[in-house]
Design an enzyme around this catalytic site. Structure first.
Site, mmCIF file in Angstrom:
data_model
loop_
_atom_site.group_PDB
_atom_site.id
_atom_site.type_symbol
_atom_site.label_atom_id
_atom_site.label_comp_id
_atom_site.label_asym_id
_atom_site.label_seq_id
_atom_site.Cartn_x
_atom_site.Cartn_y
_atom_site.Cartn_z
ATOM 1 N N CYS A 1 -35.227 73.504 12.756
ATOM 2 C CA CYS A 1 -34.558 72.474 13.518
ATOM 3 C C CYS A 1 -32.893 72.768 13.660
ATOM 4 C CB CYS A 1 -34.494 71.311 12.563
ATOM 5 S SG CYS A 1 -36.491 70.769 12.717
ATOM 6 N N ASP B 1 -33.654 58.984 27.217
ATOM 7 C CA ASP B 1 -34.724 59.798 27.946
ATOM 8 C C ASP B 1 -34.276 61.153 28.592
ATOM 9 O OD1 ASP B 1 -37.303 60.074 28.553
ATOM 10 O OD2 ASP B 1 -36.971 59.287 30.516
ATOM 11 N N HIS B 2 -34.795 62.126 28.431
ATOM 12 C CA HIS B 2 -34.552 63.143 29.202
ATOM 13 C C HIS B 2 -33.051 63.705 28.793
ATOM 14 C CE1 HIS B 2 -38.325 63.017 30.527
ATOM 15 N NE2 HIS B 2 -38.234 64.021 31.097
HETATM 16 ZN ZN LIG Z 1 -36.883 67.886 16.047
#
Ligand SMILES: [Zn+2]
Length: 142
Positions: free
Chosen positions: A33, A79-80
């Site tokens: 991550c 979003d996006h």
């Molecule tokens: Zn993640």
């Protein structure tokens, strides 16, 4: 009092990184991550409001208004997007599922108070994927 929950979905990218740490420390704590190119998730947001049922309409809140608020305050912003780079609160807050729950609470709490009379925000639940979600009820130390 009754609780009413509305869902919304959005997709966003993020990575986990603490600027106070070395690259090695970030890699040790956050693993894959920490890749600063980011990766994406399809998030599911559940917003629960509390209130009384209006005896005339049978509603706790105007559902269209709640949906509009969730869209303008959260979905349209997240979003996006690459959360680390494009959403202001995540410049100094790692966009973990937990921190996203807190940030979404902060975005919605006042808006609901002002724009949805009779309702209060009760819970924000956000799923990063079907196996992982965070709940925030506000109030406590973030
Ligand atoms: Zn993640």
């Amino acid at each position: 009092m009754i609780l009413l929950t509305r869902k919304a979905e959005f997709a966003a990218a993020h990575y986990y990184w603490n600027d106070h740490w070395s690259a090695e420390e970030n890699a040790r704590v956050f693993g894959k991550c920490a890749n600063r190119n980011g990766h994406g998730h399809n998030y599911t947001l559940e917003v629960t409001v509390a209130g009384q049922v209006d005896p005339v309409t049978g509603f706790v809140v105007d559902l269209k208004k709640l949906k509009d608020l969730m869209n303008t305050e959260v979905v349209d912003v997240y979003d996006h997007r690459h959360l680390n780079h494009e959403v202001p609160e995540f410049r100094n807050r790692i966009p973990t599922t937990e921190n996203m729950a807190i940030s979404i609470w902060e975005r919605l709490h006042g808006a609901i108070l002002h724009q949805l009379p009779g309702a209060t925000l009760h819970r924000v639940r956000i799923y990063e994927n079907p196996d992982l979600f965070a709940d925030y009820y506000g109030g406590g130390p973030a």
